[in-house]
Design an enzyme around this catalytic site. Structure first.
Site, PDB file in Angstrom:
ATOM      1  CE  LYS A   8       6.788  37.222  39.528  1.00 25.55           C
ATOM      2  NZ  LYS A   8       8.357  37.480  40.358  1.00 25.55           N
ATOM      3  NE  ARG A  83       6.903  40.496  34.786  1.00 24.96           N
ATOM      4  CZ  ARG A  83       7.482  39.700  35.229  1.00 24.96           C
ATOM      5  NH1 ARG A  83       8.812  40.041  35.463  1.00 24.96           N
ATOM      6  NH2 ARG A  83       7.319  38.244  35.230  1.00 24.96           N
ATOM      7  NE  ARG A 122      15.351  31.557  39.284  1.00 26.44           N
ATOM      8  CZ  ARG A 122      14.329  32.406  39.197  1.00 26.44           C
ATOM      9  NH1 ARG A 122      12.920  32.035  39.603  1.00 26.44           N
ATOM     10  NH2 ARG A 122      14.756  33.485  38.783  1.00 26.44           N
ATOM     11  NE  ARG A 152      14.872  32.880  35.246  1.00 23.99           N
ATOM     12  CZ  ARG A 152      13.698  33.246  35.669  1.00 23.99           C
ATOM     13  NH1 ARG A 152      12.878  32.414  36.060  1.00 23.99           N
ATOM     14  NH2 ARG A 152      13.383  34.245  35.650  1.00 23.99           N
ATOM     15  NE  ARG A 163      15.010  38.713  36.650  1.00 21.55           N
ATOM     16  CZ  ARG A 163      15.260  37.519  37.384  1.00 21.55           C
ATOM     17  NH1 ARG A 163      16.322  37.159  37.426  1.00 21.55           N
ATOM     18  NH2 ARG A 163      14.227  36.905  37.716  1.00 21.55           N
TER      19      ARG A 163
END
Ligand code: AP5
Length: 207
Positions: A8, A83, A122, A152, A163
């Protein structure tokens, strides 16, 4: 829209430049609030670190305020919002009150094993939050500000699992909500190169 790691942010940023639009990523806004040490940031922290969603009324308030500050002819990309169904309903009310509408909902579709692999790899800047590109950051520093690149906190494997579960429970139903609405829901294959995916999105948006 799309599950964690669907791209996204990556695609939203390219589309933002292409459309000369303003992009609001609720994840980025909440992380920025955390870095700035605001009340919103400390409220969001516990939810984000656990992979849970920040309460609807808080996020709807943040997006509503941001949209209210824009000129009425601005083009806007919402990244990671709504969301939940209450957020989708909240957005519909905000837009209706402003005489605005959603042109399209873009949903990036990516298989779960690829999401997990993307998120585990990431790295982001600890100082400014910039995402390190897949071919960059080899020296462990941010190309934008020189800050250290880190994982992160919510990209740890156990939080990624949570998640993804929260996405299925809370966010996937929003797609059905849009499918039953007059808004165009564009399902985009989110696999392949970043450039290919961007081309798919642009083609569908202009079709
Ligand atoms: P948020 O930051 O929005 O996290 P997310 O939805 O889990 O999405 P990600 O940022 O993990 O992934 P992305 O889809 O943007 O992918 P990206 O482009 O980075 O939200 C974080 C938290 O904030 C939430 O858990 C929640 O607590 C809270 N929050 C946010 N919004 C909220 C809301 N509306 N309501 C309530 N709470 C909210 O790409 C991922 C990785 O893949 C990168 O490393 C990238 O380089 C790589 N990649 C991208 N595209 C490709 C490709 N084509 N091929 C290979 N690698 C790729």
């Amino acid at each position: 829209m799309g599950p964690p790691g669907a791209g996204k942010g990556t695609q939203g940023e390219l589309l933002e430049q292409h459309l000369d639009a303003v992009r609001y990523s609720t994840g980025d806004m909440l992380r920025e609030a955390r870095r700035a040490g605001t009340e919103l940031g400390s409220l969001a922290q516990t939810y984000m670190d656990a992979g849970e969603l920040v309460p609807d009324e808080v996020v709807i308030g943040v997006v509503g305020e941001a949209l209210a500050a824009l000129s009425p002819d601005a083009s806007v990309i919402l990244d990671g919002f709504p969301r939940t169904i209450p957020q989708a309903e909240g957005l519909a009310l905000i837009l209706e009150a402003a005489g605005q509408r959603l042109d399209a909902v873009v949903n990036l579709v990516v298989p779960e094993e690829e999401l997990v692999s993307r998120l585990s790899g990431r790295r982001v800047c600890s100082e400014c939050g910039t995402l390190a590109s897949s071919d960059g950051g080899a020296d462990g520093t941010c190309a934008a500000c020189g800050g250290d690149l880190i994982q992160r906190r919510d990209d740890r494997p156990e939080t990624v699992r949570r998640r993804l579960a929260v996405y299925l429970e809370e966010t996937a139903p929003v797609l059905e909500w849009y499918a039953d609405s007059p808004v165009d829901l564009l399902e985009i294959d989110g696999t392949g190169s970043v450039v290919e995916i961007q081309e798919r999105i642009r083609e569908r948006l202009t079709a």
